[in-house]
Design a protein around this motif. Sequence first.
Motif: not given
Length: 524
Positions: A106, A108, A289, A298
């Motif tokens: 994952d 970010t 997140l 975001r």
Amino acid sequence: MFYFCSMSDLQVIWFQRDLRVHDHLALAAAYAGSGPVLPLYIFDPNIWTPHETSARQFDFLLESLADLDSALRKRGSSLCLRTGPAAEVFSQLHRHHGIAAIHAHDVTGREAELTRDRQVQAWALKAGIPLRIQTPPGMPATASRKDNWQALWDASMRQKRVAAPDMLSAHNILSEDWPDAEDFGLAADVCPDRPSGGRTQGVLNLRRFLSGTGRNYGKPNLSASQRMACDPGLSSHLAFGTLSAREVWQGIAQSHHALLEDGDSVFAMSLAAYADTLRQRSIDVQTTLERTSVSGHRHFLPGDPYDRQKAGAGNAHLEALLHARTGFPLLDASMRCLRETGRLDPRLLGLLLSFTASHLWLHPDEPARHLARLCVDFDPASFYAKVRKLPGIAVDKGAYVPNPVRQSLTLDPDGNFIRRWLPELGALSDKHIHAPWDSPKSELAEAGIILGQTYPMRMVDHMAAAREARSRFAPKAVRTNSARPSIREASHERPFRPAESSWPSSRLRPDPPRSAPRQMSLDL
């Protein structure tokens, strides 16, 4: 859509910000599959754009990828490079070779990376290909800051590191040529003292830090020069994932325990302080997140409640700051340091951004973006989490405006940092090097300084600009605390106070001997 595949058991490991083979959960999952493993890195033009990235970051990436490719070749495989939108790259690979599953960590990242990941998820769902996303070490998968986050993070850090595979099955898929920064429109970016990329360099930096260069890291009230000297040089490697946070934490924990046994409490507390920096970095990622899950987008910085001026292309004030022509020595020295090294003490970086938002009354977005491009260690979640807390940007800081001269006296009391990066001011006395405009004409003449020629005049009267900013902040400020925060607090650089669960319960003893710590065992 129908795909005609030559094989159907290809396990793709998609490297992104995890450029290593050690402590790599996604690689271990791909290796455990039944088919050959394809290590893949995608240069996505939507990610590498001049608007948000720089050539210095790209060059660090290339060095890290070369080191990763060397590690893969020692294990019988090699790195496959592709250029193009990620979903299209996967579609082409599946059409010609067949993909059984895609494994990745994952990430970010920025809005562009979030959009890319959603496009890949949509394609994989349509093509019927499992997309197996692993949570990287140091980020509890289901934890929030409200649900015992600290305990879960400690448990994640203490877990055994994932061993790198001894051998990887070879693949017969050709790699594309290595691209250049110019291929993505990234302009030439001179950074003579840029950190070197690659896991090998990251491990060397960590070993040096644990062997002695980090002794003073945890001491309070370090000057800017002292802070730069004892910095471990790991932030870029954590940002690009050549080292995992867990590897660094466990190396620190092992040396910390040995130092306590030897009675070296000073060095032990310095290592504990850097462990707290790792923890805060993970909190920043977790916060990002959570912000994304609520909004679906975001956007790292909140909207500006003060309706400040957007700093468009060619804004004179912003250009003066970026080219070290503000006339404030500490600010100009900080910009030169950042331009030539690609890194900067977070306190100084925070001071630059607070100055643009308060004294210059510029919208924070564009200054933050320009400074982010200059940071080789730019990690979106961590970088913007710090920016959101700065005076002039965070509403809850009240009407406090950092004074650049007072901060210069605090962060560089002996003027060594200014003299290193602004040699034209080197002959000024310690008393006047922080504010040359207050120097007597005789001292300026003796030092060979002509304000406005050999060194710029200050671009604003900082006292008047601060008063104006405070008057604008006051109506909207949320005054939760009457005490003025320091720039150290604004940058979230707090003295470390270890939690009970973080370290072995050994009492620190005074007057420690200066003995070398035991060297950790860290795989290359």
